[in-house]
Design a protein around this motif. Structure first.
Motif, PDB file in Angstrom:
ATOM      1  N   LEU A 169     -95.321  14.763  33.583  1.00  0.00           N
ATOM      2  CA  LEU A 169     -96.392  13.882  33.146  1.00  0.00           C
ATOM      3  C   LEU A 169     -97.755  14.348  33.658  1.00  0.00           C
ATOM      4  CD1 LEU A 169     -94.486  10.575  33.913  1.00  0.00           C
ATOM      5  CD2 LEU A 169     -94.609  11.797  31.729  1.00  0.00           C
ATOM      6  N   ILE A 170     -98.659  14.643  32.737  1.00  0.00           N
ATOM      7  CA  ILE A 170    -100.036  14.952  33.111  1.00  0.00           C
ATOM      8  C   ILE A 170    -100.631  13.703  33.755  1.00  0.00           C
ATOM      9  CG2 ILE A 170    -102.272  15.774  32.296  1.00  0.00           C
ATOM     10  CD1 ILE A 170    -100.802  16.774  29.751  1.00  0.00           C
ATOM     11  N   THR A 171    -101.276  13.878  34.886  1.00  0.00           N
ATOM     12  CA  THR A 171    -101.728  12.734  35.680  1.00  0.00           C
ATOM     13  C   THR A 171    -103.162  12.948  36.143  1.00  0.00           C
ATOM     14  OG1 THR A 171     -99.456  12.431  36.465  1.00  0.00           O
ATOM     15  CG2 THR A 171    -101.195  11.319  37.704  1.00  0.00           C
ATOM     16  N   VAL A 172    -103.986  11.922  36.007  1.00  0.00           N
ATOM     17  CA  VAL A 172    -105.388  11.972  36.446  1.00  0.00           C
ATOM     18  C   VAL A 172    -105.506  11.251  37.783  1.00  0.00           C
ATOM     19  CG1 VAL A 172    -107.746  11.219  35.943  1.00  0.00           C
ATOM     20  CG2 VAL A 172    -106.311  12.146  34.113  1.00  0.00           C
ATOM     21  N   VAL A 173    -106.147  11.902  38.734  1.00  0.00           N
ATOM     22  CA  VAL A 173    -106.319  11.350  40.074  1.00  0.00           C
ATOM     23  C   VAL A 173    -107.769  11.471  40.508  1.00  0.00           C
ATOM     24  CG1 VAL A 173    -103.953  12.032  40.673  1.00  0.00           C
ATOM     25  CG2 VAL A 173    -105.852  13.538  41.294  1.00  0.00           C
ATOM     26  N   ARG A 174    -108.058  10.833  41.606  1.00  0.00           N
ATOM     27  CA  ARG A 174    -109.353  11.016  42.264  1.00  0.00           C
ATOM     28  C   ARG A 174    -109.099  11.626  43.625  1.00  0.00           C
ATOM     29  NH1 ARG A 174    -113.198   5.907  43.323  1.00  0.00           N
ATOM     30  NH2 ARG A 174    -113.825   6.255  41.162  1.00  0.00           N
ATOM     31  N   LEU A 226     -99.733  17.596  37.870  1.00  0.00           N
ATOM     32  CA  LEU A 226     -98.517  17.329  37.115  1.00  0.00           C
ATOM     33  C   LEU A 226     -97.576  16.501  37.982  1.00  0.00           C
ATOM     34  CD1 LEU A 226     -96.898  17.887  34.492  1.00  0.00           C
ATOM     35  CD2 LEU A 226     -95.840  19.815  35.704  1.00  0.00           C
ATOM     36  N   THR A 227     -97.200  15.329  37.489  1.00  0.00           N
ATOM     37  CA  THR A 227     -96.199  14.503  38.173  1.00  0.00           C
ATOM     38  C   THR A 227     -94.822  14.823  37.615  1.00  0.00           C
ATOM     39  OG1 THR A 227     -97.739  12.673  38.597  1.00  0.00           O
ATOM     40  CG2 THR A 227     -95.389  12.157  38.596  1.00  0.00           C
ATOM     41  N   VAL A 228     -93.878  15.070  38.501  1.00  0.00           N
ATOM     42  CA  VAL A 228     -92.487  15.306  38.112  1.00  0.00           C
ATOM     43  C   VAL A 228     -91.659  14.130  38.598  1.00  0.00           C
ATOM     44  CG1 VAL A 228     -90.502  16.852  38.251  1.00  0.00           C
ATOM     45  CG2 VAL A 228     -92.818  17.801  38.238  1.00  0.00           C
ATOM     46  N   GLN A 271     -99.520  10.196  31.626  1.00  0.00           N
ATOM     47  CA  GLN A 271     -98.845  10.054  30.345  1.00  0.00           C
ATOM     48  C   GLN A 271     -97.710   9.035  30.450  1.00  0.00           C
ATOM     49  OE1 GLN A 271     -98.032  14.376  29.947  1.00  0.00           O
ATOM     50  NE2 GLN A 271     -98.600  14.087  27.792  1.00  0.00           N
ATOM     51  N   ALA A 272     -97.461   8.333  29.358  1.00  0.00           N
ATOM     52  CA  ALA A 272     -96.313   7.438  29.293  1.00  0.00           C
ATOM     53  C   ALA A 272     -95.040   8.268  29.201  1.00  0.00           C
ATOM     54  CB  ALA A 272     -96.431   6.519  28.073  1.00  0.00           C
ATOM     55  N   ILE A 273     -93.962   7.765  29.773  1.00  0.00           N
ATOM     56  CA  ILE A 273     -92.724   8.540  29.769  1.00  0.00           C
ATOM     57  C   ILE A 273     -92.083   8.579  28.385  1.00  0.00           C
ATOM     58  CG2 ILE A 273     -92.318   8.016  32.203  1.00  0.00           C
ATOM     59  CD1 ILE A 273     -90.091   6.107  31.329  1.00  0.00           C
TER      60      ILE A 273
END
Length: 205
Positions: A135-140, A150-152, A182-184
């Motif tokens: 899952l592509i993930t946006v963080v600060r 990338l979240t696994v 992203q939604a799973i």
């Protein structure tokens, strides 16, 4: 209090993980899955990426169970992280394309954080890891700058692959504020992450 036998097992797992990876925190010690909320806005860079690659943004994985964390999976995560981090030279979208927020595969050997994520996701997907778990993930970041990782998803917790380190870390050991991912169940949709703050990168409704 944990039993002496469990304590011994944890020490073995940690020692083995550190010996093999130089920094992997063993899955037995992972904090678990991050809590997500409802649907939220899609980052503008992903929106434009989806217009160019519509087939990649309409996938609905059939198996939504998290990946089984094994030594083999961790080796794949570590190898892909190190390989992509070494192969891609960090460069801003402005320097590459003359504009901000361009999400693209780093096929020319340069890219920014989102491009590293896309490439790692592509390589791991080719290794038969479900896109529900990549899952592509946006963080600060702690300095306030927006960033992508990338979240696994695994049955031992959520792990993060990052272009700023070759370590594969539990999500809550990164020091980041997690905002959205992203939604799973649909690669073109995004969900909020509970406890996150307002995203600092461009988004569309």
């Amino acid at each position: 209090m944990i039993s002496s036998s469990m304590a011994r097992r944890l020490r073995v797992y940690v020692a083995a993980g550190l010996a093999v990876t130089g920094g992997w925190v063993a899955p037995a010690l992972a904090a678990g899955a991050m809590a997500t909320g409802g649907l939220t806005s899609q980052p503008i860079g992903h929106y434009d990426f989806c217009k160019l690659h519509p087939g990649e943004c309409s996938i609905r994985p059939s198996n939504l169970a998290p990946a089984a964390m094994t030594d083999g999976l961790m080796r794949k995560l570590l190898n892909v992280t190190a390989r992509v981090n070494a192969a891609v030279k960090p460069m801003s979208d402005m320097d590459i394309y003359g504009k901000d927020e361009v999400w693209a595969y780093p096929d020319k050997g340069v890219g920014d954080c989102e491009d590293y994520v896309l490439e790692k996701r592509r390589q791991l997907s080719r290794m038969s890891i479900s896109l529900a778990d990549l899952l592509i993930t946006v963080v600060r970041k702690p300095d306030g700058e927006g960033h992508a990782v990338l979240t696994v998803r695994t049955d031992k917790g959520d792990y993060v692959l990052d272009n700023l380190t070759d370590k594969v870390r539990p999500w809550d050991a990164t020091g980041y504020r997690f905002l959205k991912r992203q939604a799973i169940d649909n690669t073109g949709r995004w969900v909020s992450i509970r406890g996150g703050q307002q995203v600092l990168v461009g988004a569309v409704q």
